[in-house]
Structure formats: C-alpha cells, structure tokens
Design an enzyme around this catalytic site. Sequence first.
Site, mmCIF file in Angstrom:
data_model
loop_
_atom_site.group_PDB
_atom_site.id
_atom_site.type_symbol
_atom_site.label_atom_id
_atom_site.label_comp_id
_atom_site.label_asym_id
_atom_site.label_seq_id
_atom_site.Cartn_x
_atom_site.Cartn_y
_atom_site.Cartn_z
ATOM 1 N N HIS A 172 -3.919 -7.507 -19.758
ATOM 2 C CA HIS A 172 -3.853 -8.910 -19.341
ATOM 3 C C HIS A 172 -4.889 -9.174 -18.253
ATOM 4 O O HIS A 172 -5.379 -10.294 -18.103
ATOM 5 C CB HIS A 172 -2.446 -9.254 -18.825
ATOM 6 C CG HIS A 172 -1.419 -9.268 -19.907
ATOM 7 N ND1 HIS A 172 -0.696 -8.148 -20.241
ATOM 8 C CD2 HIS A 172 -1.010 -10.253 -20.745
ATOM 9 C CE1 HIS A 172 0.131 -8.445 -21.239
ATOM 10 N NE2 HIS A 172 -0.040 -9.718 -21.561
ATOM 11 N N ARG A 173 -5.206 -8.137 -17.482
ATOM 12 C CA ARG A 173 -6.315 -8.193 -16.531
ATOM 13 C C ARG A 173 -7.257 -7.053 -16.911
ATOM 14 O O ARG A 173 -6.840 -5.900 -16.999
ATOM 15 C CB ARG A 173 -5.821 -8.037 -15.091
ATOM 16 C CG ARG A 173 -4.737 -9.009 -14.702
ATOM 17 C CD ARG A 173 -4.245 -8.801 -13.281
ATOM 18 N NE ARG A 173 -5.076 -9.520 -12.323
ATOM 19 C CZ ARG A 173 -4.822 -9.541 -11.010
ATOM 20 N NH1 ARG A 173 -3.784 -8.885 -10.523
ATOM 21 N NH2 ARG A 173 -5.604 -10.215 -10.185
ATOM 22 N N LYS A 199 -4.618 5.320 -18.887
ATOM 23 C CA LYS A 199 -4.656 6.743 -18.545
ATOM 24 C C LYS A 199 -5.125 7.517 -19.765
ATOM 25 O O LYS A 199 -4.948 7.083 -20.915
ATOM 26 C CB LYS A 199 -3.265 7.243 -18.134
ATOM 27 C CG LYS A 199 -3.307 8.448 -17.208
ATOM 28 C CD LYS A 199 -3.807 8.053 -15.830
ATOM 29 C CE LYS A 199 -3.732 9.225 -14.855
ATOM 30 N NZ LYS A 199 -4.165 8.815 -13.498
ATOM 31 N N ASP A 206 -2.624 -6.117 -5.933
ATOM 32 C CA ASP A 206 -3.446 -7.240 -6.375
ATOM 33 C C ASP A 206 -4.873 -6.816 -6.708
ATOM 34 O O ASP A 206 -5.847 -7.491 -6.356
ATOM 35 C CB ASP A 206 -3.462 -8.351 -5.322
ATOM 36 C CG ASP A 206 -3.931 -9.685 -5.913
ATOM 37 O OD1 ASP A 206 -3.803 -9.869 -7.145
ATOM 38 O OD2 ASP A 206 -4.442 -10.523 -5.151
#
Length: 214
Positions: free
Chosen positions: A15-16, A56, A49
């Site tokens: 998502h990021r 991994k 943040d």
Amino acid sequence: ILEVISAYRVQHSYHRVPCQGGIRYHADVDQEEIEALAAIMTFQCACNDIPFGGAKGGIKINPKRYSLSEIERITRRYAADLSKKKFLGSAIDVLGMDMGTSSREMAWIKDVHSYLYGQNDVNAAACVSGKPVSQGGIEGSLETSGAGVYYELKYLLEEKDFLKKHNISPGFKGKTVIIQGYGKVGNMVHKKLQDEGCKIIGVLGSTTGAYSLA
C-alpha cells in the site's frame, strides 16, 4: 551433484511502496518465517511513519558450508529471478542485509539488477540498501541497526514508569549486560554500551558464547 536450494521473497504490504526488508541466509529459513518477518517489517515502518511496505527474503542455506564463489552464484541467481519477475527495484522492493548477509551480497544483487535494467532505470542501483560506499552506499549504513538498539535502550532507561516498576536506576552507567547474537548488530551494540559505562559480562554467537563476572 545437483542441489535444489529453496529461496523466498515475501511482500507483506505494498500500500506504500517500495516494499523494504532484508534477506537472510540460514539453514532453518522457511516460508512461514519469512512471511512473519515481512509482516513485522510492515508494522515497524507504519509505527515510525516510514513510507515503505514490509517485505522479507531468505535463502535456505548455511553459508559456512559454501565457497565464496558458490555463495556469489546463488546470490546472483536469486537477484536475477527477482528482477525478471518484477519483484526487485527502487520503486518496487528494496532488499537489505539480515542474518548471514552483508554489503558484499548487496553489491552482487545491485550489480545483477543494474546490468539487466540499468539502461532504462536511472535509480537501478537503489534496489538494495547497505551497499559498499564504493558502490553507491551511504557512510554509516552498516552501523544503523546497532545504533537503533542503543537508542531504544537509551530511551527505555529514561522512562520513569519502567524504571520504577523494575527498580532500576536511570542511565547506562554500571549496568551489566549480556549480548545475544554477535554479528553486525551485536558488535555495534557492544561498543556503544561499553562506551556508555556498561559492563559486558557475556556474549552469545551462533555456535558458542563467553561469560565472565571478572
């Protein structure tokens, strides 16, 4: 002799992006362990943040049983497979060091990815962190994990509620310490704590340990 080696890369959250997380070389590596560690990386980034997703990787080998040439071939093949399947890149997934790996492996991975895609990606070398400075790495990157442990302990030993609950005096000075795991991180933590006045009474490595109250 033909040997089949299991290798893994898990992207827990994208998502990021990019995803970010180390790769470890160890005989006990398996898919469930890598999945769990990738999830932990997501939580670590979210809590601080840091705008990365968690990932991994791991290769199921004991690096002490392989020659330098064999480890290089295994690493380069791992990097090539990740690159060709679009699981590696500065905007996709950035690999880093973990147990059994070092800046040497990061340089090999960067070399493979840059060779395959560097002509179309000006940021190809950013596919890994922890590279040697001569390969585009950053000064001090090898010490960051150990420094992180040190600062976590430093803040913990300033936390009044924690100190009161466990009847501990503030600060490092005079504390006795045993360090479990004496690789890149443990070695740096040892130096930091000793400089702060701690007494290191024991260390544990992967195969042995040492302990002394003297």
